[in-house]
Write a protein that holds these residues in place. Structure first.
Motif, PDB file in Angstrom:
ATOM      1  N   ARG A 137       1.276  -3.146  -8.406  1.00 35.01           N
ATOM      2  CA  ARG A 137       2.046  -3.716  -9.529  1.00 35.01           C
ATOM      3  C   ARG A 137       3.103  -4.687  -9.018  1.00 35.01           C
ATOM      4  O   ARG A 137       3.346  -5.730  -9.632  1.00 35.01           O
ATOM      5  CB  ARG A 137       2.678  -2.610 -10.359  1.00 35.01           C
ATOM      6  N   LEU A 138       3.739  -4.350  -7.915  1.00 39.82           N
ATOM      7  CA  LEU A 138       4.717  -5.272  -7.328  1.00 39.82           C
ATOM      8  C   LEU A 138       4.017  -6.547  -6.864  1.00 39.82           C
ATOM      9  O   LEU A 138       4.516  -7.651  -7.095  1.00 39.82           O
ATOM     10  CB  LEU A 138       5.462  -4.617  -6.174  1.00 39.82           C
ATOM     11  N   ASP A 143       6.230   0.906   1.500  1.00 43.94           N
ATOM     12  CA  ASP A 143       6.782   1.875   0.555  1.00 43.94           C
ATOM     13  C   ASP A 143       7.327   3.023   1.392  1.00 43.94           C
ATOM     14  O   ASP A 143       6.572   3.779   2.003  1.00 43.94           O
ATOM     15  CB  ASP A 143       5.705   2.361  -0.414  1.00 43.94           C
ATOM     16  N   THR A 148      -0.608   2.199  -6.683  1.00 46.69           N
ATOM     17  CA  THR A 148      -0.320   1.554  -7.967  1.00 46.69           C
ATOM     18  C   THR A 148       1.030   0.860  -7.933  1.00 46.69           C
ATOM     19  O   THR A 148       1.168  -0.276  -8.395  1.00 46.69           O
ATOM     20  CB  THR A 148      -0.383   2.579  -9.112  1.00 46.69           C
ATOM     21  N   ARG A 149       2.057   1.534  -7.381  1.00 47.55           N
ATOM     22  CA  ARG A 149       3.388   0.911  -7.261  1.00 47.55           C
ATOM     23  C   ARG A 149       3.317  -0.380  -6.458  1.00 47.55           C
ATOM     24  O   ARG A 149       3.878  -1.406  -6.847  1.00 47.55           O
ATOM     25  CB  ARG A 149       4.374   1.867  -6.582  1.00 47.55           C
ATOM     26  N   GLY A 197       0.426   7.688  -6.717  1.00 45.48           N
ATOM     27  CA  GLY A 197       1.054   6.515  -7.315  1.00 45.48           C
ATOM     28  C   GLY A 197       1.523   5.445  -6.350  1.00 45.48           C
ATOM     29  O   GLY A 197       1.972   4.385  -6.779  1.00 45.48           O
ATOM     30  N   THR A 198       1.416   5.675  -5.057  1.00 49.19           N
ATOM     31  CA  THR A 198       1.887   4.694  -4.075  1.00 49.19           C
ATOM     32  C   THR A 198       1.114   3.385  -4.187  1.00 49.19           C
ATOM     33  O   THR A 198       1.708   2.307  -4.241  1.00 49.19           O
ATOM     34  CB  THR A 198       1.770   5.257  -2.643  1.00 49.19           C
TER      35      THR A 198
END
Length: 147
Positions: free
Chosen positions: A92-93, A53, A88-89, A85-86
């Motif tokens: 989710r991916l 990320d 979680t991002r 939020g890193t």
């Protein structure tokens, strides 16, 4: 921007892994993570599919995840990006990239265990990691549509 790791990202990924490991695994023997840096750099990362990320416009990496098939071998966020939020991002991916996911997490890393549970992972078993003697939870995610 989430993207595949490039060769030039390797040192930043290793740095994130080491700093996040030291922070979240204070229960481990002192010096353990530093002793594993070369293995991470030269063995584990090259064997894995790694996604990073990247923060725009700086190009700094906020976190990464590494897969070996359906096994989520690593998901680490730089300490300065945690809680933003890193993770979680990335997770989710990961859940979109694989029909099911499996991972191991130290039982004493209660923050990580809670994070994975919040995102639909369940504990399927336990084991003791040979190198550290630490108990690990074996966790899995399988979306309802796949059941």
């Amino acid at each position: 921007m989430i993207r595949a790791m490039r060769e030039e990202d390797c040192e930043a990924v290793v740095d994130i892994w080491l700093r996040a490991s030291l922070q979240s695994h204070a229960f481990m023997e002192e010096g353990y993570w530093e002793s594993r840096v070369e293995d991470m750099r030269n063995l584990y990362l090259p064997l894995s599919e790694v996604v990073v990320d990247e923060v725009a416009p700086s190009g700094k990496l906020a976190g990464f995840m590494a897969f070996i098939g359906d096994y989520l071998a690593a998901l680490f966020v730089a300490p300065e990006y945690q809680g933003k939020g890193t993770g979680t991002r990335l997770l989710r991916l990961a859940q979109k990239m694989r029909s099911e996911l499996h991972l191991c997490v130290y039982a004493r890393n209660t923050r990580a265990v809670a994070f994975y549970r919040k995102h639909g992972f369940t504990i399927k078993g336990e084991r003791y990691e040979e190198a550290t003697g630490q108990k690990e939870w074996l966790m899995s995610f399988c979306p309802r549509s796949a059941i």
